[in-house]
Design an enzyme around this catalytic site. Structure first.
Site, PDB file in Angstrom:
ATOM      1  N   ASP A  19      55.273  -4.242  80.940  1.00 52.72           N
ATOM      2  CA  ASP A  19      55.900  -5.351  80.220  1.00 52.72           C
ATOM      3  C   ASP A  19      55.105  -6.638  80.436  1.00 52.72           C
ATOM      4  O   ASP A  19      54.978  -7.472  79.524  1.00 52.72           O
ATOM      5  CB  ASP A  19      57.342  -5.524  80.730  1.00 52.72           C
ATOM      6  CG  ASP A  19      58.234  -6.264  79.758  1.00 52.72           C
ATOM      7  OD1 ASP A  19      57.722  -7.074  78.974  1.00 52.72           O
ATOM      8  OD2 ASP A  19      59.459  -6.048  79.787  1.00 52.72           O
ATOM      9  N   HIS A 212      67.676  -5.324  82.530  1.00 49.52           N
ATOM     10  CA  HIS A 212      66.286  -5.724  82.315  1.00 49.52           C
ATOM     11  C   HIS A 212      66.349  -7.142  81.747  1.00 49.52           C
ATOM     12  O   HIS A 212      66.534  -7.337  80.542  1.00 49.52           O
ATOM     13  CB  HIS A 212      65.670  -4.727  81.319  1.00 49.52           C
ATOM     14  CG  HIS A 212      64.262  -5.000  80.900  1.00 49.52           C
ATOM     15  ND1 HIS A 212      63.184  -4.338  81.438  1.00 49.52           N
ATOM     16  CD2 HIS A 212      63.754  -5.826  79.963  1.00 49.52           C
ATOM     17  CE1 HIS A 212      62.062  -4.745  80.852  1.00 49.52           C
ATOM     18  NE2 HIS A 212      62.383  -5.653  79.943  1.00 49.52           N
ATOM     19  N   CYS A 245      57.695 -10.161  75.529  1.00 48.00           N
ATOM     20  CA  CYS A 245      57.691  -9.078  74.544  1.00 48.00           C
ATOM     21  C   CYS A 245      56.941  -9.599  73.328  1.00 48.00           C
ATOM     22  O   CYS A 245      57.318 -10.610  72.748  1.00 48.00           O
ATOM     23  CB  CYS A 245      59.102  -8.652  74.140  1.00 48.00           C
ATOM     24  SG  CYS A 245      59.103  -7.443  72.790  1.00 48.00           S
TER      25      CYS A 245
HETATM   26  P1  HMG Z   1      53.568   3.060  62.768  1.00 52.23           P
HETATM   27  O1  HMG Z   1      52.382   2.318  62.287  1.00 52.23           O
HETATM   28  O2  HMG Z   1      54.827   2.972  61.973  1.00 52.23           O
HETATM   29  O3  HMG Z   1      53.248   4.574  63.114  1.00 52.23           O
HETATM   30  O4  HMG Z   1      53.907   2.568  64.237  1.00 52.23           O
HETATM   31  P2  HMG Z   1      52.804   5.799  62.293  1.00 52.23           P
HETATM   32  O5  HMG Z   1      53.573   6.949  62.847  1.00 52.23           O
HETATM   33  O6  HMG Z   1      52.862   5.509  60.823  1.00 52.23           O
HETATM   34  O7  HMG Z   1      51.266   5.937  62.713  1.00 52.23           O
HETATM   35  C1  HMG Z   1      50.304   4.968  62.346  1.00 52.23           C
HETATM   36  C2  HMG Z   1      49.051   5.152  63.193  1.00 52.23           C
HETATM   37  O8  HMG Z   1      49.348   4.921  64.580  1.00 52.23           O
HETATM   38  C3  HMG Z   1      48.451   6.556  63.133  1.00 52.23           C
HETATM   39  O9  HMG Z   1      47.052   6.426  63.326  1.00 52.23           O
HETATM   40  C4  HMG Z   1      49.044   7.214  64.368  1.00 52.23           C
HETATM   41  O10 HMG Z   1      48.271   8.272  64.883  1.00 52.23           O
HETATM   42  C5  HMG Z   1      49.013   6.068  65.347  1.00 52.23           C
HETATM   43  P3  HMG Z   1      46.037   6.334  62.099  1.00 52.23           P
HETATM   44  O11 HMG Z   1      46.293   7.578  61.314  1.00 52.23           O
HETATM   45  O12 HMG Z   1      46.401   5.076  61.335  1.00 52.23           O
HETATM   46  O13 HMG Z   1      44.719   6.233  62.746  1.00 52.23           O
HETATM   47  N1  HMG Z   1      50.029   6.250  66.410  1.00 52.23           N
HETATM   48  C6  HMG Z   1      49.741   6.277  67.710  1.00 52.23           C
HETATM   49  N2  HMG Z   1      48.568   6.144  68.378  1.00 52.23           N
HETATM   50  C7  HMG Z   1      48.642   6.230  69.728  1.00 52.23           C
HETATM   51  N3  HMG Z   1      49.790   6.428  70.418  1.00 52.23           N
HETATM   52  C8  HMG Z   1      50.960   6.563  69.777  1.00 52.23           C
HETATM   53  C9  HMG Z   1      50.954   6.482  68.371  1.00 52.23           C
HETATM   54  N4  HMG Z   1      51.937   6.583  67.446  1.00 52.23           N
HETATM   55  C10 HMG Z   1      51.352   6.428  66.246  1.00 52.23           C
HETATM   56  N5  HMG Z   1      52.091   6.770  70.463  1.00 52.23           N
HETATM   57  C11 HMG Z   1      54.761   2.838  66.460  1.00 52.23           C
HETATM   58  C12 HMG Z   1      54.990   3.116  64.990  1.00 52.23           C
HETATM   59  C13 HMG Z   1      56.081   3.125  67.194  1.00 52.23           C
HETATM   60  C14 HMG Z   1      53.661   3.734  66.985  1.00 52.23           C
HETATM   61  C15 HMG Z   1      54.357   1.354  66.606  1.00 52.23           C
HETATM   62  O14 HMG Z   1      55.309   0.580  65.975  1.00 52.23           O
HETATM   63  C16 HMG Z   1      54.219   0.914  68.037  1.00 52.23           C
HETATM   64  O15 HMG Z   1      53.347   1.347  68.766  1.00 52.23           O
HETATM   65  N6  HMG Z   1      55.135   0.004  68.467  1.00 52.23           N
HETATM   66  C17 HMG Z   1      55.166  -0.428  69.858  1.00 52.23           C
HETATM   67  C18 HMG Z   1      55.475  -1.866  69.965  1.00 52.23           C
HETATM   68  C19 HMG Z   1      55.567  -2.223  71.424  1.00 52.23           C
HETATM   69  O16 HMG Z   1      54.924  -1.624  72.269  1.00 52.23           O
HETATM   70  N7  HMG Z   1      56.385  -3.259  71.732  1.00 52.23           N
HETATM   71  C20 HMG Z   1      56.528  -3.701  73.068  1.00 52.23           C
HETATM   72  C21 HMG Z   1      57.224  -2.717  73.959  1.00 52.23           C
HETATM   73  S1  HMG Z   1      58.978  -2.730  73.825  1.00 52.23           S
HETATM   74  C22 HMG Z   1      59.465  -4.031  74.867  1.00 52.23           C
HETATM   75  O17 HMG Z   1      58.656  -4.739  75.400  1.00 52.23           O
HETATM   76  C23 HMG Z   1      60.929  -4.187  75.143  1.00 52.23           C
HETATM   77  C24 HMG Z   1      61.339  -3.722  76.563  1.00 52.23           C
HETATM   78  O18 HMG Z   1      60.570  -4.377  77.562  1.00 52.23           O
HETATM   79  C25 HMG Z   1      62.827  -4.014  76.778  1.00 52.23           C
HETATM   80  C26 HMG Z   1      63.189  -5.475  76.415  1.00 52.23           C
HETATM   81  O19 HMG Z   1      62.686  -6.391  77.064  1.00 52.23           O
HETATM   82  O20 HMG Z   1      63.942  -5.631  75.446  1.00 52.23           O
HETATM   83  C27 HMG Z   1      61.124  -2.218  76.721  1.00 52.23           C
HETATM   84 MG    MG Z   2      60.977  -6.298  78.355  1.00 48.23          MG
END
Ligand code: HMG
Ligand code: MG
Length: 307
Positions: A19, A212, A245
């Site tokens: 995070d 969290h 975030c």
């Molecule tokens: P998308 O673009 O909708 O995914 O993203 P997709 O399924 O259409 O795939 C698009 C491309 O991404 C493809 O590659 C996939 O292979 C690749 P391309 O064909 O274009 O070359 N892909 C991946 N590559 C590596 N690892 C993967 C993966 N999945 C797809 N796992 C997705 C959907 C969920 C992947 C995207 O939206 C994403 O990665 N989001 C993450 C955002 C994030 O990390 N936010 C911060 C974390 S959450 C947070 O901080 C909150 C928390 O702390 C609690 C709080 O504080 O509230 C937990």
């Molecule tokens: Mg967080």
């Protein structure tokens, strides 16, 4: 009556390598990440979220997740549960390949934040967890769930706590061992926290819950005290207050681990963490990101709790 229900010990779940670093403008090199994770283990943290197997296009700061996890799992410190964030089946595949035994999945209690963070609706996200949480649990992995924006959404404002309860219940039904209720933007206040937790507790035992709390407005510890009173025994934290975030504009880092541990130890609650060594880990974090961190104990230092 306040402080009648304090536990002898609580569990601290460290999120700074994930995070914290996901929100740094500069990408920290692999060896800096490993140095931070090692310093956290040396301080006595027993649960550390080390990285995130999300899309590197979305979070370039953690694009080296495969290397970080393979290095850490290649020579883990004994007694530590290392975990990694994982959004989908592709993430699970990567986590498995690196030898990770615990993953954390995440979704939001508000539609707009979920859409901006994961590019799906809440119900599409939950449906996709059938291919993430279910197979992970079936293969013996532990799965933790996060519900974001429980205390408020940066796009929608107030969020009905019933939404958090229903999502948390669904995550537990899918096989998560614990759900971390998240104040993503750090807007929560104590009475609100009591209302949220009292509602969630009507259906979910407190041992399955964690908090969290991002500390954007300085209310994280006050909310945590309410959580302690109401039976929560796991708290997420980030050394030095590192983080935020990227899809919640203006959000600051999680409550600083040193501040949480200082407060808990001062209240006679054990954590298994060595506060002096934790302060050293905070200094390592600061040097790794090359900027001053906001944690209060990090800045003021530790003085004797008996003085
Ligand atoms: P998308 O673009 O909708 O995914 O993203 P997709 O399924 O259409 O795939 C698009 C491309 O991404 C493809 O590659 C996939 O292979 C690749 P391309 O064909 O274009 O070359 N892909 C991946 N590559 C590596 N690892 C993967 C993966 N999945 C797809 N796992 C997705 C959907 C969920 C992947 C995207 O939206 C994403 O990665 N989001 C993450 C955002 C994030 O990390 N936010 C911060 C974390 S959450 C947070 O901080 C909150 C928390 O702390 C609690 C709080 O504080 O509230 C937990
Ligand atoms: Mg967080």
């Amino acid at each position: 009556m306040l402080f009648d229900q304090l536990p002898p010990e609580v569990s601290v779940y460290e999120v700074s390598p994930r995070d914290g670093l996901q929100n740094e403008s500069a990408t920290v090199p692999l060896r800096g990440k490993l140095r931070l994770i090692d310093a956290l283990g040396a301080a006595g943290l027993r649960r550390i979220e080390i990285t995130s197997f999300v899309s590197p296009k979305w979070i370039p700061q953690l694009a080296d997740a495969d290397e970080v996890a393979a290095e850490v799992m290649g020579s883990p410190r004994e007694g530590i549960d290392y975990s990694a964030l994982c959004p989908n089946a592709r993430g699970l595949e990567r986590a498995r390949a690196a030898g990770i035994k615990e993953i954390a999945v995440f979704l939001s209690a508000s539609e707009t934040h979920n859409q901006k963070n994961i590019n799906k609706t809440i119900s599409e996200t939950m449906a996709a967890f059938q291919d993430t949480v279910k197979p992970a649990v079936a293969s013996g992995m532990r799965v933790r769930g996060y519900v974001s924006t429980v205390w408020g959404c940066p796009y929608e404002g107030d969020v009905d706590p019933k939404r958090a309860l229903s999502i948390a219940r669904d995550l537990l039904d899918l096989g998560c061992y614990q759900v971390s209720l998240s104040d993503t933007i750090g807007s929560g206040t104590p009475l609100q926290t009591r209302r949220i937790l009292e509602l969630v507790k009507t259906e979910i035992p407190t041992e399955k819950l964690a908090m969290h709390m991002h500390d954007t407005r300085g209310t994280a510890l006050a909310n945590i005290v309410v959580g302690l009173e109401l039976g929560i025994r796991t708290f997420d934290a980030s050394v030095g207050g590192l983080g935020g975030c990227p899809y919640a504009p203006g959000a600051a880092g999680n409550v600083a681990t040193e501040d949480l541990v200082y407060m808990l130890h001062g209240m006679g609650i054990r954590t298994g963490i060595d506060l002096e060594r934790l302060v050293e880990a905070g200094k390592a974090a600061e040097s790794v990101v090359a900027r001053q961190l906001p944690g209060k104990v990090h800045q003021a230092g530790v003085r004797s709790l008996r003085a």
